[in-house]
Write a protein that holds these residues in place. Structure first.
Motif, mmCIF file in Angstrom:
data_model
loop_
_atom_site.group_PDB
_atom_site.id
_atom_site.type_symbol
_atom_site.label_atom_id
_atom_site.label_comp_id
_atom_site.label_asym_id
_atom_site.label_seq_id
_atom_site.Cartn_x
_atom_site.Cartn_y
_atom_site.Cartn_z
ATOM 1 N N LYS A 1 0.835 -1.215 0.000
ATOM 2 C CA LYS A 1 0.000 0.000 0.000
ATOM 3 C C LYS A 1 0.862 1.255 0.000
ATOM 4 O O LYS A 1 1.911 1.272 0.653
ATOM 5 N N SER B 1 4.996 -5.657 10.520
ATOM 6 C CA SER B 1 6.458 -5.464 10.616
ATOM 7 C C SER B 1 6.979 -5.546 12.048
ATOM 8 O O SER B 1 8.033 -6.121 12.294
ATOM 9 N N GLY C 1 4.700 -4.797 5.723
ATOM 10 C CA GLY C 1 4.831 -3.678 4.796
ATOM 11 C C GLY C 1 6.141 -2.937 4.954
ATOM 12 O O GLY C 1 7.087 -3.138 4.193
HETATM 13 C C1 LIG Z 1 -0.414 -1.549 6.531
HETATM 14 C C2 LIG Z 1 -0.898 -2.836 7.058
HETATM 15 C C3 LIG Z 1 0.006 -3.870 7.373
HETATM 16 C C4 LIG Z 1 1.506 -3.720 7.265
HETATM 17 O O1 LIG Z 1 1.980 -2.847 8.251
HETATM 18 P P1 LIG Z 1 3.556 -2.661 8.528
HETATM 19 O O2 LIG Z 1 3.624 -2.232 9.935
HETATM 20 O O3 LIG Z 1 4.030 -1.641 7.569
HETATM 21 O O4 LIG Z 1 4.188 -3.977 8.288
HETATM 22 C C5 LIG Z 1 -0.512 -5.062 7.828
HETATM 23 N N1 LIG Z 1 -1.839 -5.253 7.949
HETATM 24 C C6 LIG Z 1 -2.735 -4.290 7.653
HETATM 25 C C7 LIG Z 1 -4.181 -4.579 7.812
HETATM 26 C C8 LIG Z 1 -2.300 -3.057 7.200
HETATM 27 O O5 LIG Z 1 -3.204 -2.114 6.892
#
Ligand SMILES: *Cc1c(COP(=O)(O)O)cnc(C)c1O
Length: 225
Positions: free
Chosen positions: A35, A195, A212
């Motif tokens: 995203k 993460s 992410g």
């Molecule tokens: C953005 C998001 C993630 C990933 O988050 P990070 O902390 O960047 O790894 C995981 N799950 C959902 C539902 C998200 O919206």
């Protein structure tokens, strides 16, 4: 560091956490959460072998994924953000998996569209384990009944549960609760861990972790979850 280098580090960490865990012997799948990142940043990660991706917005995904999916046939795209019922048709045209089914209205909209197009993405029910008012997800006490309703009355392919624990709490108890609900519901898949806590989630039985920023780098503040 480049995203593809981060990808290898995250994969190594997942492999170690998988060896150390005390429950489960299933493989753990990595969903790379892309995203806010443009196709040019995603492509090298696909080239490095990653095939499961997660996005949280339908409209943003429509701008980049049709072309990438046409180019790499075996991509599996997961919707991990809230779904509005008026976006159901678009979401089901693009996503292979929808992880955020959390209320009757959405379940019904998916069921209706599935009958119309003759197929349905695999589904997860999102559970609001921290009962946070601003967060999507069904309450833990209602989760089992809702899963059964989706499977039996709406004939939906629910294959797992998903959660996002409260940001400032120890995630362990939330992961434990989701694992327990998953066992009771008789479901296979457990999508939990991001993460900051994916190794912990693996300890508690995650089958899918959604990572992410540890792969793609930090997002702008305004574009956090
Ligand atoms: C953005 C998001 C993630 C990933 O988050 P990070 O902390 O960047 O790894 C995981 N799950 C959902 C539902 C998200 O919206």
């Amino acid at each position: 560091m480049a995203a593809e280098d981060n990808l290898h580090l995250v994969r190594d960490q997942i492999a170690s956490a998988t060896k150390l865990r005390k429950i489960g012997s299933h493989p753990v799948s990595l969903i790379a959460v892309s995203k806010t990142h443009p196709a040019e940043k995603i492509r090298p990660v696909i080239e490095a072998g990653q095939r499961l991706f997660g996005e949280n917005r339908v409209q943003e995904s429509q701008g980049k994924w049709p072309e990438l999916k046409a180019q790499y046939a075996d991509i599996e795209l997961h919707l991990i953000g809230p779904l509005q019922s008026n976006k159901t048709e678009d979401a089901m045209a693009l996503f292979d998996v929808i992880q955020t089914v959390d209320r009757e209205k959405i379940a019904k909209a998916i069921s209706k569209e599935a009958r119309k197009i003759g197929r349905c993405p695999d589904l997860y029910v999102q559970v609001n384990t921290g009962l946070e008012p601003q967060k999507a997800g069904i309450a833990p006490t209602e989760a089992l009944e809702f899963v059964n309703h989706c499977k039996q009355e709406l004939d939906l392919p629910v294959i797992g549960l998903m959660c996002i624990p409260p940001a400032n709490e120890n995630p362990g108890p939330h992961f434990a609760l989701l694992h327990q609900l998953n066992v009771k519901a008789g479901l296979q898949n457990l999508s939990m861990g991001m993460s900051g806590d994916y190794q912990t989630a693996i300890e508690f039985g995650a089958t899918h972790v959604r990572v992410g920023s540890a792969i793609f780098g930090e997002r702008l503040q305004s574009q956090k979850i």
